[in-house]
Design a protein around this motif. Structure first.
Motif, PDB file in Angstrom:
ATOM      1  N   LEU A  42       0.826  -1.207   0.000  1.00  0.00           N
ATOM      2  CA  LEU A  42       0.000   0.000   0.000  1.00  0.00           C
ATOM      3  C   LEU A  42       0.863   1.260   0.000  1.00  0.00           C
ATOM      4  CD1 LEU A  42      -2.820  -1.060   2.458  1.00  0.00           C
ATOM      5  CD2 LEU A  42      -3.093  -0.486   0.030  1.00  0.00           C
ATOM      6  N   ALA A  43       1.896   1.293   0.807  1.00  0.00           N
ATOM      7  CA  ALA A  43       2.794   2.451   0.829  1.00  0.00           C
ATOM      8  C   ALA A  43       3.439   2.650  -0.542  1.00  0.00           C
ATOM      9  CB  ALA A  43       3.858   2.273   1.911  1.00  0.00           C
ATOM     10  N   ALA A  44       3.839   1.551  -1.166  1.00  0.00           N
ATOM     11  CA  ALA A  44       4.439   1.632  -2.501  1.00  0.00           C
ATOM     12  C   ALA A  44       3.431   2.158  -3.517  1.00  0.00           C
ATOM     13  CB  ALA A  44       4.971   0.268  -2.920  1.00  0.00           C
ATOM     14  N   LEU A  45       2.198   1.701  -3.424  1.00  0.00           N
ATOM     15  CA  LEU A  45       1.173   2.134  -4.373  1.00  0.00           C
ATOM     16  C   LEU A  45       0.873   3.626  -4.227  1.00  0.00           C
ATOM     17  CD1 LEU A  45      -0.755   1.246  -6.628  1.00  0.00           C
ATOM     18  CD2 LEU A  45      -2.452   0.752  -4.847  1.00  0.00           C
ATOM     19  N   ILE A  46       0.730   4.101  -3.009  1.00  0.00           N
ATOM     20  CA  ILE A  46       0.439   5.519  -2.781  1.00  0.00           C
ATOM     21  C   ILE A  46       1.609   6.386  -3.251  1.00  0.00           C
ATOM     22  CG2 ILE A  46      -0.023   7.266  -0.991  1.00  0.00           C
ATOM     23  CD1 ILE A  46      -2.297   5.105  -1.668  1.00  0.00           C
ATOM     24  N   SER A  47       2.819   5.843  -3.171  1.00  0.00           N
ATOM     25  CA  SER A  47       4.018   6.582  -3.558  1.00  0.00           C
ATOM     26  C   SER A  47       4.287   6.552  -5.054  1.00  0.00           C
ATOM     27  CB  SER A  47       5.230   6.013  -2.819  1.00  0.00           C
ATOM     28  OG  SER A  47       5.051   6.129  -1.427  1.00  0.00           O
ATOM     29  N   THR A  48       3.629   5.665  -5.785  1.00  0.00           N
ATOM     30  CA  THR A  48       3.888   5.537  -7.225  1.00  0.00           C
ATOM     31  C   THR A  48       2.689   5.911  -8.095  1.00  0.00           C
ATOM     32  OG1 THR A  48       3.312   3.173  -7.176  1.00  0.00           O
ATOM     33  CG2 THR A  48       5.659   3.751  -6.939  1.00  0.00           C
ATOM     34  N   ASP A  49       1.478   5.654  -7.637  1.00  0.00           N
ATOM     35  CA  ASP A  49       0.273   5.962  -8.404  1.00  0.00           C
ATOM     36  C   ASP A  49      -0.286   7.292  -7.902  1.00  0.00           C
ATOM     37  OD1 ASP A  49      -2.160   6.153  -9.701  1.00  0.00           O
ATOM     38  OD2 ASP A  49      -2.838   4.143  -9.172  1.00  0.00           O
ATOM     39  N   ALA A  50       0.017   8.345  -8.616  1.00  0.00           N
ATOM     40  CA  ALA A  50      -0.327   9.705  -8.188  1.00  0.00           C
ATOM     41  C   ALA A  50      -1.828   9.938  -8.057  1.00  0.00           C
ATOM     42  CB  ALA A  50       0.270  10.717  -9.164  1.00  0.00           C
ATOM     43  N   ARG A  51      -2.643   9.102  -8.650  1.00  0.00           N
ATOM     44  CA  ARG A  51      -4.097   9.314  -8.610  1.00  0.00           C
ATOM     45  C   ARG A  51      -4.655   9.286  -7.193  1.00  0.00           C
ATOM     46  NH1 ARG A  51      -6.185   4.772 -12.418  1.00  0.00           N
ATOM     47  NH2 ARG A  51      -4.670   3.691 -11.134  1.00  0.00           N
ATOM     48  N   PHE A  52      -4.077   8.480  -6.316  1.00  0.00           N
ATOM     49  CA  PHE A  52      -4.629   8.367  -4.961  1.00  0.00           C
ATOM     50  C   PHE A  52      -4.473   9.664  -4.170  1.00  0.00           C
ATOM     51  CE2 PHE A  52      -4.195   3.878  -6.028  1.00  0.00           C
ATOM     52  CZ  PHE A  52      -5.471   3.442  -5.701  1.00  0.00           C
ATOM     53  N   LEU A  53      -3.285  10.242  -4.180  1.00  0.00           N
ATOM     54  CA  LEU A  53      -3.069  11.491  -3.455  1.00  0.00           C
ATOM     55  C   LEU A  53      -3.716  12.675  -4.169  1.00  0.00           C
ATOM     56  CD1 LEU A  53       0.602  11.016  -2.216  1.00  0.00           C
ATOM     57  CD2 LEU A  53      -1.491  11.000  -0.829  1.00  0.00           C
ATOM     58  N   ALA A  54      -3.839  12.586  -5.492  1.00  0.00           N
ATOM     59  CA  ALA A  54      -4.447  13.673  -6.259  1.00  0.00           C
ATOM     60  C   ALA A  54      -5.884  13.943  -5.822  1.00  0.00           C
ATOM     61  CB  ALA A  54      -4.401  13.353  -7.750  1.00  0.00           C
ATOM     62  N   GLN A  55      -6.559  12.931  -5.325  1.00  0.00           N
ATOM     63  CA  GLN A  55      -7.929  13.117  -4.835  1.00  0.00           C
ATOM     64  C   GLN A  55      -7.976  14.116  -3.677  1.00  0.00           C
ATOM     65  OE1 GLN A  55      -8.676   8.947  -3.951  1.00  0.00           O
ATOM     66  NE2 GLN A  55     -10.120   8.842  -5.661  1.00  0.00           N
ATOM     67  N   TYR A  56      -6.836  14.377  -3.058  1.00  0.00           N
ATOM     68  CA  TYR A  56      -6.758  15.287  -1.912  1.00  0.00           C
ATOM     69  C   TYR A  56      -5.873  16.493  -2.216  1.00  0.00           C
ATOM     70  CZ  TYR A  56      -8.876  11.245   0.098  1.00  0.00           C
ATOM     71  OH  TYR A  56      -9.737  10.206   0.338  1.00  0.00           O
ATOM     72  N   GLY A  57      -5.637  16.725  -3.506  1.00  0.00           N
ATOM     73  CA  GLY A  57      -4.840  17.879  -3.900  1.00  0.00           C
ATOM     74  C   GLY A  57      -3.356  17.732  -3.630  1.00  0.00           C
ATOM     75  N   LEU A  58      -2.893  16.495  -3.459  1.00  0.00           N
ATOM     76  CA  LEU A  58      -1.475  16.240  -3.187  1.00  0.00           C
ATOM     77  C   LEU A  58      -0.861  15.405  -4.307  1.00  0.00           C
ATOM     78  CD1 LEU A  58      -1.706  15.320   0.607  1.00  0.00           C
ATOM     79  CD2 LEU A  58      -0.889  17.469  -0.378  1.00  0.00           C
ATOM     80  N   GLU A  59       0.449  15.355  -4.295  1.00  0.00           N
ATOM     81  CA  GLU A  59       1.213  14.516  -5.222  1.00  0.00           C
ATOM     82  C   GLU A  59       2.196  13.686  -4.411  1.00  0.00           C
ATOM     83  OE1 GLU A  59       3.142  17.176  -7.911  1.00  0.00           O
ATOM     84  OE2 GLU A  59       1.247  17.928  -8.718  1.00  0.00           O
ATOM     85  N   PRO A  60       2.738  12.619  -5.013  1.00  0.00           N
ATOM     86  CA  PRO A  60       3.761  11.853  -4.290  1.00  0.00           C
ATOM     87  C   PRO A  60       4.950  12.700  -3.843  1.00  0.00           C
ATOM     88  CG  PRO A  60       2.949  10.555  -6.121  1.00  0.00           C
ATOM     89  CD  PRO A  60       2.346  11.947  -6.260  1.00  0.00           C
ATOM     90  N   SER A  61       5.138  13.870  -4.442  1.00  0.00           N
ATOM     91  CA  SER A  61       6.241  14.743  -4.023  1.00  0.00           C
ATOM     92  C   SER A  61       6.035  15.294  -2.616  1.00  0.00           C
ATOM     93  CB  SER A  61       6.409  15.900  -5.006  1.00  0.00           C
ATOM     94  OG  SER A  61       5.233  16.693  -5.050  1.00  0.00           O
ATOM     95  N   CYS A  62       4.844  15.121  -2.037  1.00  0.00           N
ATOM     96  CA  CYS A  62       4.637  15.540  -0.640  1.00  0.00           C
ATOM     97  C   CYS A  62       5.335  14.577   0.321  1.00  0.00           C
ATOM     98  CB  CYS A  62       3.149  15.657  -0.300  1.00  0.00           C
ATOM     99  SG  CYS A  62       2.292  14.093  -0.017  1.00  0.00           S
ATOM    100  N   LEU A  63       5.831  13.473  -0.204  1.00  0.00           N
ATOM    101  CA  LEU A  63       6.540  12.474   0.607  1.00  0.00           C
ATOM    102  C   LEU A  63       8.039  12.635   0.407  1.00  0.00           C
ATOM    103  CD1 LEU A  63       4.313   9.405  -0.266  1.00  0.00           C
ATOM    104  CD2 LEU A  63       4.250  10.749   1.846  1.00  0.00           C
ATOM    105  N   LYS A  64       8.779  12.643   1.504  1.00  0.00           N
ATOM    106  CA  LYS A  64      10.239  12.709   1.434  1.00  0.00           C
ATOM    107  C   LYS A  64      10.839  11.346   1.115  1.00  0.00           C
ATOM    108  CE  LYS A  64      11.941  16.712   2.825  1.00  0.00           C
ATOM    109  NZ  LYS A  64      12.970  17.412   2.099  1.00  0.00           N
TER     110      LYS A  64
END
Length: 184
Positions: A42-64
């Motif tokens: 799940l962590a890998a998916l959220i970090s690679t598939d930008a669609r999940f975070l995009a639903q909340y106005g975020l991108e994987p770039s919000c993760l260090k």
């Protein structure tokens, strides 16, 4: 719970933390995502598939960075072919191989897609999980994403998670080194 609900839940949690962490003394610009076993997938998916975070106005770039603790399914199609756990996989993902591929973090790894750096810890005597970890690490590196895969000796799937945080624990030292390197 069926896919993609669990992935949506993780993305919603990341978004909540990003929005609210300052109230608790944290830094929204220094978020790391970590998961063990299915949580690693799940962590890998959220970090690679930008669609999940995009639903909340975020991108994987919000993760260090993203830390994966002995996940076994970065490519669910491969997991389904080799797994003894067909019933469990089918109950979560159904029987449609297209859904399996859609839920596979490795699908989204390609040059030009931003992904945070990864630390992938795996137990080497788990052959299928090792193959998945190494394939995922290789794909990340090929895409230009910083990634390090570490074989954890002397631990089991469970003890890797249970012992994390203990003094003199080598996987814990790897995690702290990763956090230090990418939190700047």
């Amino acid at each position: 719970m069926k896919y993609p609900v669990h992935a949506q839940d993780v993305a919603e949690s990341v978004a909540w933390i990003h929005k609210n962490i300052k109230r608790y003394g944290g830094d929204p610009d220094c978020l790391f995502l970590m998961g063990h076993s299915a949580g690693a997938a799940l962590a890998a998916l959220i970090s690679t598939d930008a669609r999940f975070l995009a639903q909340y106005g975020l991108e994987p770039s919000c993760l260090k960075g993203t830390i994966l603790l002995d996940g076994g399914s970065y490519n669910f199609a491969a997991t389904a072919r080799s797994s003894k756990h067909h019933d469990l996989l089918n109950s979560v993902f159904g029987r449609d191989s297209q859904v399996w591929w859609q839920a596979s973090p490795i699908r989204y790894v390609r040059r030009g897609n931003f992904m945070p750096p990864f630390l992938i810890l795996y137990i080497p005597n788990r052959a299928d999980a090792t193959a998945q970890a190494l394939a995922f690490n290789g794909a990340l590196k090929k895409s230009g994403t910083p990634s390090k895969a570490v074989a954890v000796q002397g631990k089991t799937h469970a003890s890797l998670n249970e012992d994390l945080g203990l003094a003199c624990d080598k996987p814990t030292a790897e995690v702290f080194d990763f956090l230090d390197k990418y939190s700047r």
